[in-house]
Design an enzyme around this catalytic site. Sequence first.
Site, short mmCIF file in Angstrom:
data_model
loop_
_atom_site.label_atom_id
_atom_site.label_comp_id
_atom_site.label_asym_id
_atom_site.label_seq_id
_atom_site.Cartn_x
_atom_site.Cartn_y
_atom_site.Cartn_z
N ASN A 1 1.69 2.98 -2.69
CA ASN A 1 0.86 3.90 -3.47
C ASN A 1 -0.47 4.53 -2.54
O ASN A 1 -0.61 5.66 -2.95
CB ASN A 1 0.25 3.02 -4.79
N HIS B 1 0.46 1.21 -13.20
CA HIS B 1 1.03 -0.10 -13.75
C HIS B 1 2.57 0.28 -13.82
O HIS B 1 2.77 1.48 -14.28
CB HIS B 1 0.59 -0.73 -15.10
N GLY C 1 0.74 -1.15 -0.22
CA GLY C 1 -0.07 -0.01 -0.11
C GLY C 1 1.00 1.52 -0.10
O GLY C 1 0.39 2.54 0.47
#
Length: 194
Positions: A14, A109, A12
Site C-alpha cells: 500500500n 482496512h 508495504g
Amino acid sequence: MINIGVLISGSGTNLQSLIDNIEMGNINGEIKIVISNRKDAYGLVRAEKVGIEALYINREDFQSDEGYNKKIIEELKKRNIELVVLAGYLKILSKEFVQNYNRRIINIHPSLLPDFGGKGYYGDRVHKAVLESGKKTTGATVHFVDEGTDTGSIILQETVEVKEDDTVESLQSRVLELEHRLLPRAVKLLCEKL
Ligand code: GRF
C-alpha cells in the site's frame, strides 16, 4: 504540498502504491517519513529505495505503549507531518496520538467496514471470516482513525466480488488490488482538502 507520514508493519504494497501515485504527480503530497514497528518490514526498503527516510522504532526500547506512541508523535512533529497514513500498521494508536492528529490519521482496512472490522480482524483473518460468512461481496475501506479500532468515519469504500472457488489467498490478492487504487484516491482527496 502536504507532508505525509506513513506507518507500516509489513510488506508495504500500500505504501508502494502511494509512492508510485505521488511519483506520477497524482497527489499534492510528499511522504516525509515511513515508520515501522517491525525491523524486517519490507516497506522500509521500499522507502529507502526512493530516498524517503525510513525509521524502525523498537517497541522494546520503551516502558509502555504510551511511551512508544510519544516517540512516534515526536518523530512526526519533527517533520511537520500533517497527514498520517496507516498502511498495514498493526499496532493500536494511543489516545494521545489520536488526539494529536484529530481527523488527520487514515487507515486502510481490507473489508467493508463495519463488517469484519475491530479487534482481531486483520490480514488473513478478515478474508477467512468473509469466506466463512458466505457473503458474495467484500471490499476495502479507507476511514479516519478515532479512539476505537476500525471505527472512525468512512472516507472511501469499494466492493469486490467473492468468487465460488476463492481461497483466502485469492480473495486477499483481489482485495489488495482494490486497496492499491483506493488508498491513493483517499490520500489525493485529503491532500486537496487539508
Ligand atoms: C493490507 O491488507 C491492508 O488492508 C491491511 O494490511 C495489509 C497491508 O499490506 N491493513 P501491505 O503491507 O500494504 O502490503
